[in-house]
Design a protein around this motif. Sequence first.
Motif, PDB file in Angstrom:
ATOM      1  N   THR A 221       0.839  -1.195   0.000  1.00  0.00           N
ATOM      2  CA  THR A 221       0.000   0.000   0.000  1.00  0.00           C
ATOM      3  C   THR A 221       0.873   1.244   0.000  1.00  0.00           C
ATOM      4  O   THR A 221       0.622   2.193  -0.750  1.00  0.00           O
ATOM      5  CB  THR A 221      -0.910   0.025   1.241  1.00  0.00           C
ATOM      6  N   ARG A 222       1.912   1.243   0.826  1.00  0.00           N
ATOM      7  CA  ARG A 222       2.778   2.415   0.926  1.00  0.00           C
ATOM      8  C   ARG A 222       3.423   2.721  -0.428  1.00  0.00           C
ATOM      9  O   ARG A 222       3.340   3.840  -0.918  1.00  0.00           O
ATOM     10  CB  ARG A 222       3.866   2.178   1.975  1.00  0.00           C
ATOM     11  N   SER A 223       4.043   1.705  -1.040  1.00  0.00           N
ATOM     12  CA  SER A 223       4.773   2.003  -2.271  1.00  0.00           C
ATOM     13  C   SER A 223       3.810   2.367  -3.392  1.00  0.00           C
ATOM     14  O   SER A 223       4.096   3.237  -4.220  1.00  0.00           O
ATOM     15  CB  SER A 223       5.676   0.838  -2.670  1.00  0.00           C
ATOM     16  N   SER A 224       2.623   1.727  -3.402  1.00  0.00           N
ATOM     17  CA  SER A 224       1.653   2.040  -4.436  1.00  0.00           C
ATOM     18  C   SER A 224       1.118   3.465  -4.262  1.00  0.00           C
ATOM     19  O   SER A 224       0.953   4.212  -5.239  1.00  0.00           O
ATOM     20  CB  SER A 224       0.526   1.012  -4.375  1.00  0.00           C
ATOM     21  N   MET A 225       0.856   3.852  -3.021  1.00  0.00           N
ATOM     22  CA  MET A 225       0.390   5.216  -2.751  1.00  0.00           C
ATOM     23  C   MET A 225       1.438   6.248  -3.146  1.00  0.00           C
ATOM     24  O   MET A 225       1.128   7.277  -3.748  1.00  0.00           O
ATOM     25  CB  MET A 225       0.078   5.380  -1.253  1.00  0.00           C
ATOM     26  N   LEU A 226       2.704   5.966  -2.798  1.00  0.00           N
ATOM     27  CA  LEU A 226       3.773   6.910  -3.119  1.00  0.00           C
ATOM     28  C   LEU A 226       3.833   7.149  -4.613  1.00  0.00           C
ATOM     29  O   LEU A 226       4.028   8.274  -5.077  1.00  0.00           O
ATOM     30  CB  LEU A 226       5.118   6.365  -2.618  1.00  0.00           C
ATOM     31  N   GLU A 227       3.664   6.062  -5.375  1.00  0.00           N
ATOM     32  CA  GLU A 227       3.714   6.177  -6.816  1.00  0.00           C
ATOM     33  C   GLU A 227       2.572   7.050  -7.337  1.00  0.00           C
ATOM     34  O   GLU A 227       2.773   7.956  -8.135  1.00  0.00           O
ATOM     35  CB  GLU A 227       3.613   4.786  -7.418  1.00  0.00           C
ATOM     36  N   VAL A 228       1.369   6.767  -6.833  1.00  0.00           N
ATOM     37  CA  VAL A 228       0.185   7.471  -7.317  1.00  0.00           C
ATOM     38  C   VAL A 228       0.225   8.953  -6.925  1.00  0.00           C
ATOM     39  O   VAL A 228      -0.182   9.815  -7.701  1.00  0.00           O
ATOM     40  CB  VAL A 228      -1.089   6.789  -6.776  1.00  0.00           C
ATOM     41  N   LEU A 229       0.734   9.230  -5.727  1.00  0.00           N
ATOM     42  CA  LEU A 229       0.754  10.624  -5.263  1.00  0.00           C
ATOM     43  C   LEU A 229       1.627  11.507  -6.147  1.00  0.00           C
ATOM     44  O   LEU A 229       1.504  12.730  -6.130  1.00  0.00           O
ATOM     45  CB  LEU A 229       1.257  10.685  -3.812  1.00  0.00           C
ATOM     46  N   ARG A 230       2.522  10.884  -6.937  1.00  0.00           N
ATOM     47  CA  ARG A 230       3.374  11.663  -7.842  1.00  0.00           C
ATOM     48  C   ARG A 230       2.684  11.963  -9.165  1.00  0.00           C
ATOM     49  O   ARG A 230       3.198  12.717  -9.981  1.00  0.00           O
ATOM     50  CB  ARG A 230       4.663  10.885  -8.124  1.00  0.00           C
ATOM     51  N   GLU A 231       1.518  11.336  -9.403  1.00  0.00           N
ATOM     52  CA  GLU A 231       0.880  11.455 -10.710  1.00  0.00           C
ATOM     53  C   GLU A 231       0.330  12.863 -10.962  1.00  0.00           C
ATOM     54  O   GLU A 231      -0.009  13.594 -10.034  1.00  0.00           O
ATOM     55  CB  GLU A 231      -0.278  10.452 -10.823  1.00  0.00           C
ATOM     56  N   ASP A 232       0.213  13.164 -12.259  1.00  0.00           N
ATOM     57  CA  ASP A 232      -0.282  14.480 -12.645  1.00  0.00           C
ATOM     58  C   ASP A 232      -1.695  14.749 -12.135  1.00  0.00           C
ATOM     59  O   ASP A 232      -2.014  15.847 -11.697  1.00  0.00           O
ATOM     60  CB  ASP A 232      -0.278  14.608 -14.171  1.00  0.00           C
ATOM     61  N   TYR A 233      -2.562  13.692 -12.222  1.00  0.00           N
ATOM     62  CA  TYR A 233      -3.959  13.958 -11.856  1.00  0.00           C
ATOM     63  C   TYR A 233      -4.107  14.287 -10.381  1.00  0.00           C
ATOM     64  O   TYR A 233      -5.032  14.980  -9.973  1.00  0.00           O
ATOM     65  CB  TYR A 233      -4.883  12.811 -12.274  1.00  0.00           C
ATOM     66  N   VAL A 234      -3.161  13.778  -9.547  1.00  0.00           N
ATOM     67  CA  VAL A 234      -3.212  14.134  -8.134  1.00  0.00           C
ATOM     68  C   VAL A 234      -2.816  15.601  -7.965  1.00  0.00           C
ATOM     69  O   VAL A 234      -3.442  16.358  -7.213  1.00  0.00           O
ATOM     70  CB  VAL A 234      -2.301  13.212  -7.311  1.00  0.00           C
ATOM     71  N   ARG A 235      -1.785  16.010  -8.743  1.00  0.00           N
ATOM     72  CA  ARG A 235      -1.373  17.410  -8.671  1.00  0.00           C
ATOM     73  C   ARG A 235      -2.520  18.313  -9.144  1.00  0.00           C
ATOM     74  O   ARG A 235      -2.822  19.343  -8.540  1.00  0.00           O
ATOM     75  CB  ARG A 235      -0.135  17.653  -9.525  1.00  0.00           C
ATOM     76  N   THR A 236      -3.208  17.887 -10.213  1.00  0.00           N
ATOM     77  CA  THR A 236      -4.326  18.664 -10.730  1.00  0.00           C
ATOM     78  C   THR A 236      -5.422  18.815  -9.672  1.00  0.00           C
ATOM     79  O   THR A 236      -5.940  19.907  -9.449  1.00  0.00           O
ATOM     80  CB  THR A 236      -4.920  17.975 -11.976  1.00  0.00           C
ATOM     81  N   ALA A 237      -5.727  17.679  -9.027  1.00  0.00           N
ATOM     82  CA  ALA A 237      -6.769  17.705  -8.006  1.00  0.00           C
ATOM     83  C   ALA A 237      -6.397  18.683  -6.897  1.00  0.00           C
ATOM     84  O   ALA A 237      -7.237  19.435  -6.397  1.00  0.00           O
ATOM     85  CB  ALA A 237      -6.969  16.307  -7.438  1.00  0.00           C
ATOM     86  N   LEU A 253      -6.162   7.061  -3.534  1.00  0.00           N
ATOM     87  CA  LEU A 253      -6.368   5.725  -2.982  1.00  0.00           C
ATOM     88  C   LEU A 253      -7.025   4.778  -3.978  1.00  0.00           C
ATOM     89  O   LEU A 253      -6.623   3.630  -4.117  1.00  0.00           O
ATOM     90  CB  LEU A 253      -7.206   5.826  -1.705  1.00  0.00           C
ATOM     91  N   ARG A 254      -8.017   5.277  -4.704  1.00  0.00           N
ATOM     92  CA  ARG A 254      -8.741   4.388  -5.609  1.00  0.00           C
ATOM     93  C   ARG A 254      -7.819   3.780  -6.653  1.00  0.00           C
ATOM     94  O   ARG A 254      -7.958   2.621  -7.022  1.00  0.00           O
ATOM     95  CB  ARG A 254      -9.881   5.140  -6.297  1.00  0.00           C
ATOM     96  N   ASN A 255      -6.866   4.573  -7.118  1.00  0.00           N
ATOM     97  CA  ASN A 255      -5.932   4.040  -8.105  1.00  0.00           C
ATOM     98  C   ASN A 255      -4.832   3.212  -7.459  1.00  0.00           C
ATOM     99  O   ASN A 255      -4.357   2.244  -8.041  1.00  0.00           O
ATOM    100  CB  ASN A 255      -5.323   5.182  -8.913  1.00  0.00           C
ATOM    101  N   ALA A 256      -4.455   3.628  -6.250  1.00  0.00           N
ATOM    102  CA  ALA A 256      -3.383   2.902  -5.576  1.00  0.00           C
ATOM    103  C   ALA A 256      -3.833   1.507  -5.163  1.00  0.00           C
ATOM    104  O   ALA A 256      -3.024   0.608  -4.997  1.00  0.00           O
ATOM    105  CB  ALA A 256      -2.916   3.686  -4.347  1.00  0.00           C
ATOM    106  N   LEU A 257      -5.149   1.321  -5.031  1.00  0.00           N
ATOM    107  CA  LEU A 257      -5.648   0.044  -4.515  1.00  0.00           C
ATOM    108  C   LEU A 257      -5.527  -1.101  -5.515  1.00  0.00           C
ATOM    109  O   LEU A 257      -5.525  -2.260  -5.127  1.00  0.00           O
ATOM    110  CB  LEU A 257      -7.113   0.188  -4.086  1.00  0.00           C
TER     111      LEU A 257
END
Lengths: 335, 299
Positions: A221-237, A253-257
């Motif tokens: 969960t940690r590594s998947s979340m870290l990856e997703v948090l770097r994504e553009d759509y998270v920055r956009t949000a 979270l939805r994508n990291a899951l």
Amino acid sequence: MLAFLLRRIVLIVPTFIGVTLLAFALIHLIPGDPVENISGERGMDPARRERLLHEFGLDKPLPVQYIEYVGQVLRGNLGTSLTTHEDVSTEFLTLFPATIELAFFALLFSVIVGLPAGIVAAIKRNTVADYAVMGVSLTGYSMPIFWWALLLILFFSVYLGWTPVSGRISVEYDVPATTGFMLIDTLRSGDFGAFRSALSHLILPSIALGTIPLAVIARMTRSSMLEVLREDYVRTARAKGLPRWQVIVVHALRNALIPVITVIGLQVGLLLSGAILTETIFSWPGVGNWLIHGVQSRDYPVVQGGILLIATIVITVNLIVDMLYGVINPRIRHA
Amino acid sequence: MPELATPAVGTGAPPGRLGEFWRSYAQSRGALIGLALVVLLVLLALFADIVSPHPPNEQYREFTLTPPAWDPGGTSQFLLGTDPVGRDILSRLIHGTRLSLLIGVISVAISLGLGIVLGLVAGFFRGLTETIIMRVMDVMLALPSLLLAIAVVAILGPGLINAMYAIAIVLLPHYVRLTRAAVIAEAGREYVTSSRIAGAGVLRLMFNTILPNCAAPLIVQATLGFSNAILDAAALGFLGLGAQPPTPEWGSMLSSALEFIQRAPWVVTFPGLAILITVLAFNLMGDGLRDALDPRLKR
């Protein structure tokens, strides 16, 4: 979509054949033949031996024996236990609910604790919380669970006296086994004391068995979340000015899951394997305990049938996880 | 590298490959702790006879179930206490280090050796050979590791040596898959083609040209395999399927003292702690090696 599902199903056929070959080989690779094992130390006169070999079909060529064995397996006939003289598949089915119940609660525990722990570690990266979660999960991952189970018993059952030491329910309760799931059976019997007793018997074994999956899930969960948090759509949000929790829960979270769900599914093998140790320690009347007794008492039909059934279950669950993953993530489907 | 303007700090020479690797490895504190622990364990195993205060199987009948030294009932003669037949637990644990590391070395060596050969063959020749090898590995991977080990021990019979074979078989598919994947990735590279054109034979191509370039993931997997081997061996020993008493193997030490767990918790606590520390050390080292050798895998 259908082609993808069919391809996955076809791919496991060789694996099933391999597992039956292994189970078949098990009986033929052990020193001495099954008839010798039945006769024990005293030996047996050659004429009777001949007759028994013929009776079991052991005088036929190996390929013929194998085909016949697979035929029996497909008809659900896995032989008779040498010690209890019961049908192996019946014994397995009677004991399996106990193992499912234990494995289910172990998985529940590992998800309830592991998922939030992993999320917190990712959000609070490089803080004390992160180090604590990673440290605990690495320790959990390296834990000999038979020892961990003993420590839990020593502390919670012996020292504090909070939980029972072993078994599924106190001896004072006699609950008819209609489903085989103790919690459901006790609820149906309407005896609340019995239900509480069954629940308290489940706590320690579930924690012991759930520890390694917990560590795996938290790390993933940690590594998947870290990856997703770097994504553009998270920055956009974030740039849109959404509240922090909404960005984390809805967008990240939805994508990291997605990978986490796969990992959770793949824990089934680990749970069944760990159940062998956990059930032995807690005298839990499940298939793991049964299999170890089979190995120790050289009850080969039990060992053969048990390994075949557990392997089949693991392969089937992995297949289902694999297909679900394809459903969630179209990129896999078309690869 | 001749005549480069040397930076003012350090010795001036650019770090060699080893130096570069070390700098990357030493970045992680966990990896350093793991390495230190592993070195300590190896030293303990090598000098077990000198370091341990008592012979591992010597029974001091008048000192059965003596608590550890810091307990009011304990004595400094037996630092971690004694077991039900009066053997010194510390000495048995130290000798157990030797056994556990030996189990790790032998099972990893067997499965790594066999895995590399099978993986090279599968990745190099492809076709039917590959299909057969990989299908067999799939079957082995489909079984939970402890279950497969138990199946192998059920065939071979219980015992330390058979437990090592069982663990080697359990670890095998990982090395085969890794080697095969690496070989397939490397085989199309230009340096392989040029080596082939230069007239290199199949064996030379496999072992001298391709294999060294697949080493990194194998080293990492071997380190992690070490911790799996030790854990599984202890589990088999605990179930009575591995090392048999009076061998001072940690798992069987633990199970043989099980009935005394309430009266004398230390007979169970210390062997388990030894297993945990050893496995943790190899896992820390493996994680560190992975980050240092293969930055792409860094989490």
